[in-house]
Write a protein that holds these residues in place. Structure first.
Motif, short mmCIF file in Angstrom:
data_model
loop_
_atom_site.label_atom_id
_atom_site.label_comp_id
_atom_site.label_asym_id
_atom_site.label_seq_id
_atom_site.Cartn_x
_atom_site.Cartn_y
_atom_site.Cartn_z
N MET A 1 0.83 -1.21 0.00
CA MET A 1 0.00 0.00 0.00
C MET A 1 0.86 1.26 0.00
O MET A 1 0.51 2.26 -0.63
CB MET A 1 -0.94 0.00 1.21
N GLY A 2 1.98 1.22 0.69
CA GLY A 2 2.88 2.36 0.69
C GLY A 2 3.41 2.68 -0.69
O GLY A 2 3.63 3.84 -1.04
N ALA A 3 3.60 1.63 -1.49
CA ALA A 3 4.11 1.83 -2.85
C ALA A 3 3.01 2.17 -3.85
O ALA A 3 3.22 2.96 -4.77
CB ALA A 3 4.85 0.57 -3.31
N PHE A 4 1.83 1.58 -3.67
CA PHE A 4 0.81 1.65 -4.72
C PHE A 4 -0.39 2.52 -4.38
O PHE A 4 -1.30 2.67 -5.21
CB PHE A 4 0.32 0.23 -5.07
N GLN B 1 -1.56 -2.16 -14.38
CA GLN B 1 -1.52 -3.15 -13.30
C GLN B 1 -0.21 -2.99 -12.51
O GLN B 1 0.86 -2.80 -13.09
CB GLN B 1 -1.60 -4.56 -13.88
N PRO B 2 -0.28 -3.05 -11.18
CA PRO B 2 0.92 -2.82 -10.38
C PRO B 2 1.97 -3.91 -10.57
O PRO B 2 1.65 -5.06 -10.84
CB PRO B 2 0.40 -2.81 -8.94
N ALA B 3 3.24 -3.52 -10.42
CA ALA B 3 4.36 -4.43 -10.64
C ALA B 3 5.40 -4.27 -9.54
O ALA B 3 5.64 -3.17 -9.04
CB ALA B 3 5.00 -4.19 -12.00
N GLY C 1 4.21 6.06 -10.28
CA GLY C 1 3.22 5.12 -10.78
C GLY C 1 3.35 3.80 -10.04
O GLY C 1 4.23 3.63 -9.18
N PRO C 2 2.49 2.82 -10.35
CA PRO C 2 2.43 1.57 -9.57
C PRO C 2 3.49 0.54 -9.98
O PRO C 2 3.17 -0.54 -10.46
CB PRO C 2 1.01 1.08 -9.84
N ILE C 3 4.75 0.88 -9.78
CA ILE C 3 5.85 -0.05 -10.04
C ILE C 3 6.93 0.24 -9.01
O ILE C 3 7.31 1.40 -8.80
CB ILE C 3 6.38 0.07 -11.49
#
Length: 479
Positions: free
Chosen positions: A274-277, A364-366, A384-386
């Protein structure tokens, strides 16, 4: 009593606000709904005349607003808060369309900003007094004048009102420039403010890339508060130098999280994700690099992957946890990190190297498993979600690795041994360090960056000083 709603307000027409009056423009542009790719409503593009008129109105209003008592200013701010909150549902709908955020997070931002109002209404303007046998020295903090607030697109309400409220409390007037990607909520907030505040106290001018320099170079503006990228922040600072106007820059981050070997893996893994995305990674203080102790690296990475598999990406009312990237420019930038990771042969622990473009800007997250220290995904901020993960074994070495960045906005340390976690945290070169939590800035705490993550800071009690000049009076006693 909160003011009654104004029946004439329209939620599908938008205008700039100058000297208390709505103002259109010859040139217009449109935002894009990032969940559908569809164009939204037209908004006027402000020009030099709009800026000149707004500065003149702000200077005129400053004369009386700055001399209004702090208590009276607080009363106005409270009424403004109540009026704004009475439109929370409409504002949430608007935010969903302009940002694509899942509804629960749009609502959290819309309603959560009340905490900024409440916190500042309970603050007093700082004043320091020192006395000896000869004299009394009193340091007061006086308002700067007209403030220009240049706001970003990722949190268009919090990061706008987070500037407006302390500026008003300290006696300044303010001109809000919302991002051209998300102009709608900012323009409506300032429109609502006209029902409560005197003309010229809060104004709004939306526009294109030409508008920012008009504000930063204007000699009638006393301060620029800017939130955005490091590259643009440097341009803002250079432009402000010509008039020596005050400047606060809250810029990008490349936040490191250090995970100690004693953590509860199953509890910590979802928090790291969650901290990243959060907000699809579009947060200046999102976790951008995760360093996991080698003893638990494989197990922690597996747990993070399993949680990420449960994270749904979708439109605001789809029940998704993550929405789209807010705009096409940022979407293409984020995709470049996926492409580089694939081209360099780094390992995707989860995520698709190539993502098909649909109607919206969805990604989509990576998670990238142990890329090298000099890789793009480690050294640059994707927004962004990576996110990359790397193992570590030596405490000194991982602290050095975490600090090896031109950015220094936030950082996290995770561990049951609080004393060890805080010892490491004190050595991290970042403005805000979080122990056993992902990055969660709060209005009660000063927020600013080290190194190229910014100049100065805002929020918290000390943040009020960012909107003031120190005014020191030396009073010598009669002989």
């Amino acid at each position: 009593m909160s003011p009654s709603k104004v029946s004439t307000i329209s939620w599908d027409t938008f205008h700039n606000t100058v000297d208390g009056q709505p103002r259109g423009g010859k040139s217009k542009h449109q935002g894009v709904n990032p969940a559908t790719g569809e164009k939204l409503w037209e908004v006027p593009i402000g020009n030099q005349q709009d800026v000149d008129d707004a500065v003149q109105a702000g200077q005129k209003a400053f004369v009386s607003w700055s001399q209004t008592s702090v208590e009276k200013r607080k009363e106005h701010i409270q009424k403004f808060c109540d009026h704004y909150m009475s439109y929370a549902d409409e504002m949430t709908d608007l935010m969903c369309k302009e940002t694509g955020k899942p509804r629960q997070f749009a609502e959290f931002e819309v309603k959560g900003v009340k905490g900024f109002f409440d916190h500042h209404i309970n603050l007093d303007i700082p004043e320091d007094r020192m006395e000896d046998d000869e004299k009394v020295i009193t340091t007061r903090y006086t308002p700067l004048g007209v403030v220009g607030a240049i706001c970003p697109w990722n949190f268009p309400i919090i990061l706008s009102l987070g500037k407006v409220v302390p500026a008003l409390l300290t006696g300044n007037t303010i001109i809000l420039k919302p991002s051209p990607y998300t102009p709608y909520t900012g323009l409506k907030i300032v429109e609502l403010a006209q029902d409560i505040l005197p003309p010229g106290v809060v104004q709004a001018i939306g526009g294109d890339d030409k508008l920012g320099p008009m504000l930063t170079q204007h000699p009638g503006i006393g301060k620029i508060s800017f939130t955005g990228s490091i590259a643009t922040g440097k341009k803002v600072m250079a432009a402000c130098a010509s008039t020596l106007k005050r400047v606060t820059l809250e810029l990008g981050g490349n936040d490191a999280s250090i995970v100690l070997p004693d953590v509860d893996i199953q509890k910590t893994a979802p928090e790291l994700v969650m901290g990243a995305f959060q907000n699809s990674g579009q947060v200046c203080v999102a976790t951008k690099r995760i360093y996991i102790h080698e003893d638990i690296y494989d197990e922690m990475l597996k747990a993070m992957v399993e949680f990420t598999k449960t994270v749904k990406v979708g439109a605001p009312d789809s029940g998704a946890l993550l929405g789209p990237i807010q705009n096409e420019m940022q979407y293409e930038k984020v995709r470049s990190f996926f492409e580089d990771t694939k081209n360099q042969g780094y390992k995707f622990a989860i995520g698709e190297p190539e993502q098909a473009r649909g109607k919206g800007y969805f990604i989509q997250p990576a998670i990238i498993d142990n890329p090298p220290n000099d890789s793009k995904i480690i050294t640059e901020e994707p927004f962004g979600p990576i996110v990359p993960t790397q193992p570590w074994s030596d405490e000194e070495e991982v602290i050095k690795r975490a600090n090896n960045s031109n950015a220094g906005l936030g950082a996290c340390v995770w561990g049951k041994d609080i004393e060890r976690a805080e010892r490491i945290g004190k050595r991290l070169q970042a403005g805000s360090v979080f122990i056993n939590s992902w990055e969660k800035p709060t209005p009660q705490a000063f927020f600013g960056g080290h190194k190229e993550s910014g100049i100065g800071g805002e929020w918290g009690k000390d943040g009020l000083k960012a909107y003031c000049n120190a005014h020191v009076m030396h009073t010598y006693k009669s002989k």
